[in-house]
Design a protein around this motif. Structure first.
Motif, PDB file in Angstrom:
ATOM      1  N   UNK A   1      41.090  38.680  43.007  1.00  0.00           N
ATOM      2  CA  UNK A   1      42.350  38.120  42.530  1.00  0.00           C
ATOM      3  C   UNK A   1      42.389  37.991  41.018  1.00  0.00           C
ATOM      4  N   UNK A   2      41.269  37.554  40.429  1.00  0.00           N
ATOM      5  CA  UNK A   2      41.198  37.433  38.969  1.00  0.00           C
ATOM      6  C   UNK A   2      41.206  38.803  38.301  1.00  0.00           C
ATOM      7  N   UNK A   3      40.615  39.786  38.946  1.00  0.00           N
ATOM      8  CA  UNK A   3      40.526  41.118  38.351  1.00  0.00           C
ATOM      9  C   UNK A   3      41.831  41.895  38.443  1.00  0.00           C
ATOM     10  N   UNK A   4      42.605  41.696  39.513  1.00  0.00           N
ATOM     11  CA  UNK A   4      43.772  42.545  39.769  1.00  0.00           C
ATOM     12  C   UNK A   4      45.111  41.852  39.559  1.00  0.00           C
TER      13      UNK A   4
ATOM     14  N   UNK B   1      41.317  44.399  32.344  1.00  0.00           N
ATOM     15  CA  UNK B   1      40.267  44.896  33.244  1.00  0.00           C
ATOM     16  C   UNK B   1      38.997  45.207  32.464  1.00  0.00           C
ATOM     17  N   UNK B   2      39.147  45.826  31.296  1.00  0.00           N
ATOM     18  CA  UNK B   2      37.972  46.170  30.497  1.00  0.00           C
ATOM     19  C   UNK B   2      37.227  44.909  30.045  1.00  0.00           C
ATOM     20  N   UNK B   3      37.957  43.918  29.546  1.00  0.00           N
ATOM     21  CA  UNK B   3      37.316  42.682  29.085  1.00  0.00           C
ATOM     22  C   UNK B   3      36.657  41.955  30.254  1.00  0.00           C
ATOM     23  N   UNK B   4      37.292  41.970  31.414  1.00  0.00           N
ATOM     24  CA  UNK B   4      36.725  41.297  32.587  1.00  0.00           C
ATOM     25  C   UNK B   4      35.411  41.943  33.018  1.00  0.00           C
ATOM     26  N   UNK B   5      35.391  43.273  33.043  1.00  0.00           N
ATOM     27  CA  UNK B   5      34.167  43.953  33.448  1.00  0.00           C
ATOM     28  C   UNK B   5      33.060  43.801  32.406  1.00  0.00           C
TER      29      UNK B   5
ATOM     30  N   UNK C   1      24.480  43.776  34.070  1.00  0.00           N
ATOM     31  CA  UNK C   1      24.180  45.122  33.575  1.00  0.00           C
ATOM     32  C   UNK C   1      25.066  46.156  34.270  1.00  0.00           C
ATOM     33  N   UNK C   2      25.191  46.029  35.582  1.00  0.00           N
ATOM     34  CA  UNK C   2      26.055  46.954  36.325  1.00  0.00           C
ATOM     35  C   UNK C   2      27.517  46.772  35.916  1.00  0.00           C
ATOM     36  N   UNK C   3      27.952  45.528  35.745  1.00  0.00           N
ATOM     37  CA  UNK C   3      29.341  45.259  35.372  1.00  0.00           C
ATOM     38  C   UNK C   3      29.674  45.844  34.002  1.00  0.00           C
ATOM     39  N   UNK C   4      28.790  45.686  33.029  1.00  0.00           N
ATOM     40  CA  UNK C   4      29.049  46.246  31.701  1.00  0.00           C
ATOM     41  C   UNK C   4      29.041  47.763  31.721  1.00  0.00           C
TER      42      UNK C   4
ATOM     43  N   UNK D   1      32.315  48.638  32.995  1.00  0.00           N
ATOM     44  CA  UNK D   1      33.331  48.360  31.982  1.00  0.00           C
ATOM     45  C   UNK D   1      33.432  49.445  30.934  1.00  0.00           C
ATOM     46  N   UNK D   2      32.283  49.875  30.402  1.00  0.00           N
ATOM     47  CA  UNK D   2      32.308  50.943  29.402  1.00  0.00           C
ATOM     48  C   UNK D   2      32.745  52.265  30.015  1.00  0.00           C
TER      49      UNK D   2
END
Length: 346
Positions: free
Chosen positions: A54-57, A114-118, A181-184, A187-188
């Motif tokens: 919910x926070x991501x989308x 989305x980028x900042x969240x990831x 680590x996986x999230x970043x 994100x990139x």
């Protein structure tokens, strides 16, 4: 007021730059909103994923809709899409170009969110904390002896350091570093994919379909300019119409008062002192010329309905047959002349 009017006219004449600035401000606002947002993971199995998704989308969807709402071309696109064909057929390529132009700007703020969240990692940590490989990162010998529900309960508390009590099974710092680590990395990868896609859409696509791109761009600008000029012409006509109505009302009232006054008082000769000033009839005649012969409500309503249902063809000679779908006129009429001619012929 003059300064505000000049600023408003500047923004109208530079609408594309203005909308780009608005999209940039919304992108910065989305990043600031995330930094000010208090992320509180529920740390409960089954709720972590729902809260994180919910926070991501949800905020990107809200930002995307706000980007469309703040774009003035949304109503123009809907009007062009839903209007009857009449004597001017609709070109799907122009409608696609208008929608893609609006969507590209409206997507900037959601992409930033989305980028900042990831890149921050909190949302990803909350969503996938129960998927950490305990056998690899923790004390794998204790995993077979734990029920699945108990293991899920312990791992769901990883995002909450104040209530996490599973360090004997898995060190919390290890799980946090692993998931962030996986999230970043995601994100990139998302930023790179969005940048490449934007490059392809903005730079490469016109090179392969240059003729269609120029055609769609030209007629999209034409529809925008024509609508603005039509609104301006309607505004000028409404001002002249209101002025004539008010003048007629005041003259009628003045005439009634003069008739009532002459019954009780003898008329005395007066000398004309303002011979150079235009008479009220002359001023009213000037205003009537601005009405272009449309002097009643029914005729004006008929004109507006006719403009919506049967816009004039995009060709200098209206009597000449249309070519193709109505957009293929060899010399399209300038918008101001098109609108003025339409008003004068109704």
């Amino acid at each position: 007021m003059d300064k505000f009017r000049m600023i408003f006219q500047f923004l109208q004449s530079n609408q594309e730059s203005f909308m780009n600035g608005i999209c940039g401000i919304m992108a910065l606002a989305s990043a600031q909103m995330y930094s000010a947002f208090d992320f509180n993971c529920p740390c409960l199995p089954g709720y972590n994923v729902a809260y994180s998704m919910g926070i991501l989308l949800t905020p990107p969807l809200v930002l995307f809709l706000l980007g469309l709402v703040m774009n003035n071309n949304v109503s123009m696109l809907a009007e062009e899409w839903k209007r009857p064909a009449g004597r001017r057929a609709k070109d799907p390529a122009v409608l696609r170009y208008m929608f893609c132009s609006m969507a590209q700007r409206a997507l900037i703020a959601p992409v930033v969110w989305v980028a900042v969240t990831l890149l921050d990692g909190k949302c990803f940590l909350c969503a996938f904390c129960t998927a950490v490989p305990v056998a690899t990162l923790g004390n794998g010998s204790l995993v077979p002896g734990l029920p699945a529900a108990e293991l899920a309960r312990l791992l769901a508390r990883v995002p909450c350091p104040e209530i996490y009590d599973g360090n004997w099974l898995l060190a919390r710092e290890v799980a946090v570093r692993y998931l962030r680590c996986i999230s970043q990395a995601l994100g990139w990868s998302f930023v790179l994919l969005a940048t490449l896609l934007a490059f392809v859409v903005r730079s490469v696509r016109p090179c392969f379909t240059q003729a269609a791109f120029l055609k769609s761009k030209y007629w999209s600008h034409y529809i925008d300019i024509e609508r603005k000029l039509f609104d301006e012409t309607c505004t000028e006509h409404a001002k002249a119409f209101a002025k004539v109505c008010i003048q007629q009302f005041f003259e009628a009232m003045n005439h009634d008062l003069e008739l009532g006054h002459t019954h009780g008082v003898l008329a005395t000769p007066t000398t004309a002192t303002t011979e150079a000033a235009p008479s009220p009839s002359e001023r009213m005649e000037e205003e009537r010329e601005k009405l272009r012969g449309i002097t009643d409500q029914g005729t004006m309503n008929k004109l507006l309905i006719s403009w919506h249902k049967c816009k004039p063809p995009l060709r200098l000679g209206q009597e000449a047959p249309l070519m193709g779908n109505g957009w293929a006129g060899s010399e399209p009429r300038p918008p101001r002349k098109e609108v003025a001619t339409y008003f004068s012929k109704v």
